[in-house]
Design an enzyme around this catalytic site. Structure first.
Site, mmCIF file in Angstrom:
data_model
loop_
_atom_site.group_PDB
_atom_site.id
_atom_site.type_symbol
_atom_site.label_atom_id
_atom_site.label_comp_id
_atom_site.label_asym_id
_atom_site.label_seq_id
_atom_site.Cartn_x
_atom_site.Cartn_y
_atom_site.Cartn_z
ATOM 1 N N SER A 339 0.815 -1.011 0.727
ATOM 2 C CA SER A 339 -0.420 0.079 0.034
ATOM 3 C C SER A 339 0.549 1.366 -0.348
ATOM 4 O O SER A 339 0.533 2.671 -0.341
ATOM 5 C CB SER A 339 -1.050 0.426 1.074
ATOM 6 O OG SER A 339 -1.858 -1.415 0.951
ATOM 7 N N HIS A 360 -1.010 -2.566 -6.846
ATOM 8 C CA HIS A 360 -1.737 -2.016 -5.648
ATOM 9 C C HIS A 360 -3.395 -2.082 -5.744
ATOM 10 O O HIS A 360 -4.440 -1.354 -6.470
ATOM 11 C CB HIS A 360 -1.135 -0.872 -5.651
ATOM 12 C CG HIS A 360 -2.088 -0.289 -4.065
ATOM 13 N ND1 HIS A 360 -2.303 0.632 -3.655
ATOM 14 C CD2 HIS A 360 -2.389 -1.200 -2.579
ATOM 15 C CE1 HIS A 360 -2.979 0.796 -2.127
ATOM 16 N NE2 HIS A 360 -3.168 -0.588 -2.060
ATOM 17 N N GLU A 372 -3.966 0.074 -8.939
ATOM 18 C CA GLU A 372 -2.472 1.006 -9.337
ATOM 19 C C GLU A 372 -1.453 0.300 -9.983
ATOM 20 O O GLU A 372 -0.557 -0.508 -8.481
ATOM 21 C CB GLU A 372 -2.843 1.532 -7.859
ATOM 22 C CG GLU A 372 -3.721 2.470 -7.588
ATOM 23 C CD GLU A 372 -3.209 3.699 -6.391
ATOM 24 O OE1 GLU A 372 -3.973 4.450 -6.705
ATOM 25 O OE2 GLU A 372 -2.579 2.785 -5.342
ATOM 26 N N ASN A 410 -4.065 6.479 -1.728
ATOM 27 C CA ASN A 410 -4.118 5.981 -0.369
ATOM 28 C C ASN A 410 -3.792 7.364 0.101
ATOM 29 O O ASN A 410 -4.266 8.259 0.874
ATOM 30 C CB ASN A 410 -2.912 4.949 -0.040
ATOM 31 C CG ASN A 410 -4.100 3.792 -0.355
ATOM 32 O OD1 ASN A 410 -5.306 3.363 -0.043
ATOM 33 N ND2 ASN A 410 -3.005 2.724 0.047
HETATM 34 N N1 LIG Z 1 -6.190 -4.902 3.894
HETATM 35 C C1 LIG Z 1 -6.256 -4.028 3.076
HETATM 36 O O1 LIG Z 1 -7.310 -3.170 3.164
HETATM 37 C C2 LIG Z 1 -5.802 -3.769 1.790
HETATM 38 C C3 LIG Z 1 -5.196 -2.812 0.906
HETATM 39 C C4 LIG Z 1 -4.271 -2.770 -0.141
HETATM 40 C C5 LIG Z 1 -2.968 -3.322 0.582
HETATM 41 N N2 LIG Z 1 -2.826 -3.536 0.907
HETATM 42 C C6 LIG Z 1 -1.981 -4.629 1.317
HETATM 43 O O2 LIG Z 1 -2.272 -5.744 1.128
HETATM 44 C C7 LIG Z 1 -1.116 -6.961 1.293
HETATM 45 C C8 LIG Z 1 -1.186 -7.767 2.201
HETATM 46 O O3 LIG Z 1 -1.852 -7.176 3.395
HETATM 47 P P1 LIG Z 1 -3.213 -8.128 3.815
HETATM 48 O O4 LIG Z 1 -4.593 -7.306 4.124
HETATM 49 O O5 LIG Z 1 -4.443 -8.836 3.292
HETATM 50 O O6 LIG Z 1 -2.822 -8.742 5.003
HETATM 51 P P2 LIG Z 1 -3.441 -10.274 5.995
HETATM 52 O O7 LIG Z 1 -3.019 -9.667 6.962
HETATM 53 O O8 LIG Z 1 -4.997 -10.432 5.941
HETATM 54 O O9 LIG Z 1 -3.269 -11.295 4.911
HETATM 55 C C9 LIG Z 1 -1.313 -11.301 5.073
HETATM 56 C C10 LIG Z 1 -1.393 -12.831 4.765
HETATM 57 O O10 LIG Z 1 0.140 -13.261 4.670
HETATM 58 C C11 LIG Z 1 0.783 -14.337 4.939
HETATM 59 N N3 LIG Z 1 2.072 -14.393 5.147
HETATM 60 C C12 LIG Z 1 3.361 -14.037 6.571
HETATM 61 N N4 LIG Z 1 4.073 -14.414 5.836
HETATM 62 C C13 LIG Z 1 4.237 -15.078 4.528
HETATM 63 C C14 LIG Z 1 5.317 -15.722 4.045
HETATM 64 N N5 LIG Z 1 6.082 -15.527 4.271
HETATM 65 N N6 LIG Z 1 4.575 -16.619 3.251
HETATM 66 C C15 LIG Z 1 3.683 -16.342 2.589
HETATM 67 N N7 LIG Z 1 2.645 -15.434 3.242
HETATM 68 C C16 LIG Z 1 3.151 -14.862 4.122
HETATM 69 C C17 LIG Z 1 0.088 -14.322 6.319
HETATM 70 O O11 LIG Z 1 -0.349 -15.432 7.411
HETATM 71 C C18 LIG Z 1 -1.645 -14.000 5.833
HETATM 72 O O12 LIG Z 1 -2.663 -14.773 5.993
HETATM 73 C C19 LIG Z 1 -0.268 -5.684 2.664
HETATM 74 O O13 LIG Z 1 1.428 -5.073 1.824
HETATM 75 C C20 LIG Z 1 -1.061 -4.201 2.724
HETATM 76 O O14 LIG Z 1 -0.640 -3.644 2.853
HETATM 77 C C21 LIG Z 1 -3.785 -4.265 2.269
#
Ligand SMILES: NC(=O)c1ccc[n+]([C@@H]2O[C@H](COP(=O)([O-])OP(=O)(O)OC[C@H]3O[C@@H](n4cnc5c(N)ncnc54)[C@H](O)[C@@H]3O)[C@@H](O)[C@H]2O)c1
Length: 424
Positions: A339, A360, A372, A410
């Site tokens: 993000s 993104h 994005e 963002n």
């Molecule tokens: N949540 C949002 O609204 C949102 C929106 C856009 C972008 N993002 C970005 O997306 C990414 C993920 O966010 P999220 O909300 O899905 O997080 P989340 O916590 O829901 O999921 C993360 C997942 O990654 C897994 N993980 C951790 N380490 C790992 C590894 N070494 N190998 C494989 N899997 C691994 C975890 O077990 C978990 O299932 C982040 O970079 C976040 O900034 C989030």
């Protein structure tokens, strides 16, 4: 452009004392569809589509479409046709009575010939019975249009155009054609002068503009398979998007427990789609069969694109990209769903920074339309072209953005959020 206005041309076609058959081979949308409605018959090739999509621009069909279509197929189906604004395939259009005949034809000339043959068979027909300006539109019952009004107040909340379309259709059920055309003209004028249609037209063209990258000539690479790292909130949604776009998906998480939790969320989402009847069980089974769960990075070796969606932590992301560099085939696009983090720093963990880009997505990724693509200073034109094609394949509104904290959406949300706090 000069010449008589379109409604006058359509009136003249309709008034002709020679049979006029519309021969459609392709997509007849908006004015094209309204011209066809002015003809005495409509014939189309099987690959054709027809539609009145003006609602998507905050407008209504203003060349008689709101008056002729309900007189042809009835008021209630016309509401859905015009208020959804989606193109309808030839077979379906024939079923509801818009097309009189669908022909299997290899090219344009064959459709025209079929229309000529069709016209020759109609020489004894009284054309007055074929002019849609004669008569009124049928409706199933007195309350049907009031119910449709309520339905579209929910489905297209806040939009003026669907309600104006229903007003015109009501006129088609109660008034003669000329009076109905006056209602159409007045309602069109109100929408056209209003700020809502201007905003929707701006959005329509801006969304298309996003896909055009000045100076980008590279062709996208094949996109048949995707690897998604992280089966959490974002990774699960991205996996669903990819499967729905027909890609083979490998969904990877750190261990079996996290993987199973992620897969169960996807299954639950799809079970809800089946309940809501937006997907059949058979479709869902096929989608799920295209998603392979994995805990080993070797499973990503043949993926055309890999999207990392693990926790927002630079060290973790760098570690993962270094591993991807080891296991992924040459030329595979290596994308991060970060993000805020610096794509170039993430790319620096690999020996192929030209293949690294940000993809993104927004939450929930299987629903939100924006993607994005974040270009780093070293991202190659091939990678950019492929990431843009990835967005199109996933039916996202895809824009290319620069590498800065928060990218565009963002940052905008951050700025407007600060404004809100100050205001409070
Ligand atoms: N949540 C949002 O609204 C949102 C929106 C856009 C972008 N993002 C970005 O997306 C990414 C993920 O966010 P999220 O909300 O899905 O997080 P989340 O916590 O829901 O999921 C993360 C997942 O990654 C897994 N993980 C951790 N380490 C790992 C590894 N070494 N190998 C494989 N899997 C691994 C975890 O077990 C978990 O299932 C982040 O970079 C976040 O900034 C989030």
């Amino acid at each position: 452009m000069s010449g008589p206005p379109l409604p006058m041309v359509i009136d003249a076609l309709e008034a002709s004392d020679k049979p006029v058959v519309a021969a459609i081979d392709g997509v007849a949308l908006g004015g094209g569809c309204e011209v066809a409605l002015g003809c005495h018959w409509r014939l189309a090739s099987a690959r054709s589509q027809v539609g009145l999509p003006e609602v998507n621009l905050g407008l209504l069909p203003g060349a008689g479409g709101t008056q002729r279509l309900p007189r042809l197929i009835g008021a209630d189906p016309s509401v859905d046709f015009m208020c959804r604004g989606a193109p309808v395939k030839a077979a379906q259009a024939a079923k509801v009575g818009i097309f009189d005949e669908v022909v299997e034809a290899g090219d344009n000339a064959m459709v025209v010939q079929a229309a000529v043959n069709f016209a020759a068979r109609q020489l004894n027909v009284d054309l007055a019975t074929r002019r849609l300006c004669n008569g009124r539109a049928r409706t199933t019952n007195a309350d049907a249009l009031a119910a449709k009004r309520k339905e579209y107040q929910k489905l297209r909340a806040g939009e003026a155009a669907p309600q104006a379309i229903i007003t015109c259709i009501e006129a088609a059920t109660k008034q003669d054609f000329r009076d109905g055309m006056n209602v159409e003209g007045m309602e069109f004028g109100k929408l056209f002068r209003g700020s809502q249609s201007k905003a929707m037209q701006y959005m329509f063209f801006a969304e298309r503009q996003c896909f055009k990258i000045p100076g980008l000539e590279s062709k996208p690479k094949p996109l048949n398979s995707a690897g998604i790292i992280g089966a959490g909130l974002m990774g699960g949604g991205i996996a669903m998007c990819c499967a729905e776009a027909g890609m083979k998906v490998v969904l990877l998480d750190v261990d079996q427990k996290n993987l199973e939790r992620g897969m169960s969320v996807i299954k639950r989402n799809y079970a809800r789609s089946v309940e809501r009847k937006s997907k059949s069980q058979e479709q869902v089974d096929k989608l799920l069969a295209n998603i392979t769960a994995a805990t080993s990075y070797d499973a990503l070796s043949q993926c055309d694109i890999v999207v990392e969606a693990v926790f927002e932590n630079m060290d973790l992301k760098k570690k993962i990209f270094a591993t991807l560099d080891q296991v992924c085939k040459p030329g595979s696009v290596l994308a991060s769903n970060t993000s805020y983090l610096n794509i170039d720093e993430i790319a620096g963990a690999t020996k192929r920074p030209q293949d690294v880009i940000g993809c993104h997505f927004f939450s929930p990724a299987n629903v939100m339309r924006l993607l994005e693509n974040v270009r780093g200073p070293r991202t190659s034109p091939d990678t950019i072209a492929t990431a843009m094609a990835f967005g199109s394949k996933l039916k996202k509104v895809t824009c290319l953005v620069g590498n800065c904290s928060g990218f565009i959406a963002n940052r905008v949300m951050g700025v407007s959020g600060f404004g809100f706090l100050l205001h409070k």
